[in-house]
Design a protein around this motif. Structure first.
Motif, PDB file in Angstrom:
ATOM      1  N   ILE A 387      -0.540   2.307  46.255  1.00  0.00           N
ATOM      2  CA  ILE A 387      -0.598   0.849  46.292  1.00  0.00           C
ATOM      3  C   ILE A 387      -1.888   0.465  46.995  1.00  0.00           C
ATOM      4  O   ILE A 387      -2.041   0.699  48.195  1.00  0.00           O
ATOM      5  N   ILE A 388      -2.834  -0.117  46.264  1.00  0.00           N
ATOM      6  CA  ILE A 388      -4.180  -0.331  46.802  1.00  0.00           C
ATOM      7  C   ILE A 388      -4.470  -1.783  47.166  1.00  0.00           C
ATOM      8  O   ILE A 388      -5.532  -2.078  47.727  1.00  0.00           O
ATOM      9  N   GLY A 389      -3.566  -2.695  46.866  1.00  0.00           N
ATOM     10  CA  GLY A 389      -3.822  -4.094  47.182  1.00  0.00           C
ATOM     11  C   GLY A 389      -2.717  -4.988  46.648  1.00  0.00           C
ATOM     12  O   GLY A 389      -1.693  -4.506  46.147  1.00  0.00           O
ATOM     13  N   CYS A 477     -13.630  -4.328  43.224  1.00  0.00           N
ATOM     14  CA  CYS A 477     -13.362  -4.171  41.794  1.00  0.00           C
ATOM     15  C   CYS A 477     -12.782  -2.778  41.586  1.00  0.00           C
ATOM     16  O   CYS A 477     -13.358  -1.934  40.897  1.00  0.00           O
ATOM     17  N   PRO A 478     -11.605  -2.517  42.205  1.00  0.00           N
ATOM     18  CA  PRO A 478     -11.081  -1.151  42.258  1.00  0.00           C
ATOM     19  C   PRO A 478     -10.418  -0.662  40.983  1.00  0.00           C
ATOM     20  O   PRO A 478     -10.199   0.544  40.834  1.00  0.00           O
ATOM     21  N   ALA A 510     -10.022  -9.540  35.615  1.00  0.00           N
ATOM     22  CA  ALA A 510     -11.095 -10.245  34.917  1.00  0.00           C
ATOM     23  C   ALA A 510     -11.968 -11.021  35.903  1.00  0.00           C
ATOM     24  O   ALA A 510     -13.203 -11.032  35.782  1.00  0.00           O
ATOM     25  N   PHE A 511     -11.360 -11.668  36.895  1.00  0.00           N
ATOM     26  CA  PHE A 511     -12.114 -12.384  37.925  1.00  0.00           C
ATOM     27  C   PHE A 511     -13.029 -11.414  38.679  1.00  0.00           C
ATOM     28  O   PHE A 511     -14.205 -11.720  38.939  1.00  0.00           O
ATOM     29  N   GLU A 512     -12.490 -10.261  39.039  1.00  0.00           N
ATOM     30  CA  GLU A 512     -13.275  -9.265  39.781  1.00  0.00           C
ATOM     31  C   GLU A 512     -14.453  -8.774  38.952  1.00  0.00           C
ATOM     32  O   GLU A 512     -15.572  -8.622  39.475  1.00  0.00           O
ATOM     33  N   ARG A 513     -14.200  -8.508  37.687  1.00  0.00           N
ATOM     34  CA  ARG A 513     -15.261  -7.989  36.825  1.00  0.00           C
ATOM     35  C   ARG A 513     -16.402  -8.993  36.679  1.00  0.00           C
ATOM     36  O   ARG A 513     -17.582  -8.622  36.739  1.00  0.00           O
ATOM     37  N   ILE A 547      -6.496 -12.383  46.167  1.00  0.00           N
ATOM     38  CA  ILE A 547      -6.372 -10.927  46.130  1.00  0.00           C
ATOM     39  C   ILE A 547      -6.589 -10.373  47.530  1.00  0.00           C
ATOM     40  O   ILE A 547      -7.536 -10.745  48.224  1.00  0.00           O
ATOM     41  N   ILE A 548      -5.697  -9.458  47.937  1.00  0.00           N
ATOM     42  CA  ILE A 548      -5.814  -8.775  49.229  1.00  0.00           C
ATOM     43  C   ILE A 548      -6.407  -7.389  48.991  1.00  0.00           C
ATOM     44  O   ILE A 548      -5.929  -6.641  48.137  1.00  0.00           O
ATOM     45  N   TYR A 549      -7.440  -7.060  49.788  1.00  0.00           N
ATOM     46  CA  TYR A 549      -8.082  -5.748  49.711  1.00  0.00           C
ATOM     47  C   TYR A 549      -7.865  -5.021  51.043  1.00  0.00           C
ATOM     48  O   TYR A 549      -8.647  -5.170  51.977  1.00  0.00           O
TER      49      TYR A 549
END
Length: 564
Positions: A387-389, A477-478, A510-513, A547-549
């Motif tokens: 679980i990365i975010g 952008c993981p 899509a937002f991250e990209r 988004i939580i990182y």
């Protein structure tokens, strides 16, 4: 109540001392000069929520602040809209070890020491011809299964090899319980079938299975033919009620549908003509979806941790203001209770990450996926889920999952799927605004599903959740390409179905990209903002997508199976 509350209620109550213990997180002065000590823990044993909290949220006192030139201003005079109490105040639920410990998981163990099971993992040592099942041959899977709650449901015609599989399972899992209608007809070691007693035989089998599940036995085997899928319904419902992961097991023998050979091999002397009828009436298993399923203990831990992340986000005024406007809720308590799990088709008691939605064979490419040898071979195998975010919208809150190469082989969902029009509506906000004036929710709202299982839950399942530092390469952008949609739905707004989470995840990717392609976050798009929160970074990309990182990822063991 909130999306985490109903699951926590299923655990045993903590002691008074545990209830007074807040999430233990070092103060800023402690963390600024020295590193927090690593928690020494066996990967297979997991960490307590308090231990994970120490790693995830290293700063307890300092409020969230914005990166670069973005400034967060909190008007503390408006106590109704933004309460004074800090996010690190003592939570209303215990974060320490429950009164009934999770089988020694409250202590730290080294890898050389035994796991929580007294019986070490042991692969099946006999003839493995037609027994290529991960729960018999893969030691990681065996260790996981024997320390959790798994129900093996046999499905196959007489003489197809079910009994051989059952005996192999019993050899590996010494404490397993076998439930079979055939036992009713055993007299003095001999099988004497009476057609007029068949209903009583199945009732006896169901009674034994129910008693075993209520006791929290780790491995339960249902040894019936289950030729028609409705015959499994009772046991699938039982597994869901007592939070077992069901694994449907079908023999791999080449004669499993050969009536002549089945008549020759079956141990009860069933006539070939009867078997021919059964072969014609045999129904293929067509699940609703496939995925990686968490046990109940890990599910509760992940939900608690996710709830802490949401608390931290609500201390960011931009986040609070936007979600308050979208939901019509004016308090942190109301927003914490906004997401729930009442719309989950599986009851929502345990978590899972969907690998492929097959719609009982009706989805596009569903039959190809169901019959894929890789998928069939992976049934009942344990995997490590990263679980990365987290992605939060007014509709859903979801955990992002990073798929390992072996998991990508099982991934069948469309990562570019367009959202259906009915999901793109504002149904959730309209539904919730009807209830926005009733923010005081009853803490016992979901108590009807709790029953008397609290002790069994804490004793029967192994805690496997651990927090470890994650790779910061492409931190913002993981996930791209295949598997980027992979997620776990943690909660939904009222009126929203869990399927919406996947589309929210697609939008987030899509937002991250796009932000990465531009190369200057927040410059050309003023809606993009970034905030530092304890343990990570919170970003908004506009359009109410947050988004939580985290600096640390959660690693959780899960069993690959299907929901039928």
């Amino acid at each position: 109540m909130g999306w985490w509350w109903c699951c926590w209620r299923r655990t045993s109550e903590a002691s008074e001392e545990d209830q007074r213990e807040p999430l233990a997180v070092p103060s800023p002065t402690e963390t600024s000069h020295e590193e927090s000590p690593e928690v020494e823990v066996d990967r297979d044993m997991g960490q307590t929520v308090s231990q994970i909290g120490n790693k995830l949220f290293p700063s307890k006192e300092s409020p969230p602040k914005a990166e670069a030139t973005v400034v967060v201003e909190v008007d503390e005079t408006d106590s109704a809209a933004f309460p004074r109490s800090p996010v690190s105040s003592s939570p209303k639920y215990p974060l320490a070890t429950p009164r009934q410990p999770l089988r020694q998981t409250s202590i730290t163990r080294k890898s050389s020491e035994a796991s929580i099971s007294e019986t070490p993992a042991k692969r099946f040592k006999g003839d493995t011809t037609y027994l290529n099942f991960p729960f018999l041959l893969d030691e990681k899977t065996i260790d996981y299964v024997q320390n959790n709650k798994v129900m093996f449901i046999m499905k196959g015609l007489p003489g197809s090899g079910k009994s051989t599989i059952v005996k192999a399972i019993q050899e590996v899992y010494k404490d397993s319980v076998v439930c079979s209608a055939d036992f009713y007809f055993m007299r003095s070691g001999k099988y004497k079938f009476r057609p007029d007693k068949l209903k009583d035989a199945h009732q006896a089998c169901q009674n034994k299975a129910t008693a075993s599940a209520s006791r929290g036995m780790n491995v339960i085997i249902i040894d019936n033919t289950n030729v028609r899928n409705w015959e499994m319904k009772f046991y699938l419902t039982l597994a869901r009620e007592y939070h077992y992961v069901p694994v449907i097991v079908e023999p791999q023998t080449p004669w499993c549908r050969d009536a002549h050979e089945l008549a020759r091999r079956n141990s009860h002397g069933v006539d070939e003509s009867i078997i021919e009828q059964k072969v014609k009436g045999y129904q293929e298993v067509l699940p609703l979806y496939f995925g990686w399923f968490f046990n109940e203990t890990d599910s509760i831990s992940v939900l608690k941790i996710s709830n802490e992340w949401l608390k931290h986000c609500l201390q960011v005024q931009d986040f609070f203001t936007e979600f308050s406007a979208e939901t019509g809720l004016s308090s942190i308590e109301g927003l914490l209770n906004y997401f729930n799990r009442s719309s989950f088709v599986d009851g929502g008691a345990t978590l899972h990450a969907t690998a492929m939605f097959t719609a009982r064979g009706k989805a596009e490419n569903a039959m190809e996926y169901i019959n894929n040898p890789i998928v069939k071979t992976a049934q009942g195998k344990a995997f490590s889920v990263d679980i990365i975010g987290y992605v939060i919208t007014p509709f859903t809150i979801g955990a992002r999952v990073k798929l390992a190469p072996s998991m990508l082989q099982l991934w069948g969902n469309d990562d570019e799927e367009a959202m259906p029009e009915n999901l793109a509506s504002n149904e959730a906000k309209k539904t919730h605004k009807q209830h926005r004036d009733s923010e005081k929710l009853d803490a016992n709202e979901n108590s009807d599903s709790v029953g008397d299982l609290s002790v069994l839950i804490s004793e029967s399942c192994q805690n496997t959740v651990i927090a470890v530092p994650q790779d910061q390469t492409d931190r913002f952008c993981p996930s791209v390409g295949k598997g980027s949609r992979a997620h776990i739905t943690l909660g939904c707004a009222p009126g929203v179905k869990p399927v919406r989470t996947g589309f929210d995840m697609i939008s987030a990717v899509a937002f991250e990209r796009k932000a990465k392609e531009r190369g200057e976050f927040g410059v050309s798009n003023p809606s993009e903002k970034s905030f530092i929160v304890p343990g990570g970074v919170l970003r908004t990309y506009g359009e109410c997508c947050w988004i939580i990182y985290p600096e640390n990822k959660l690693v959780v063991s899960a069993l690959f199976s299907s929901y039928t």
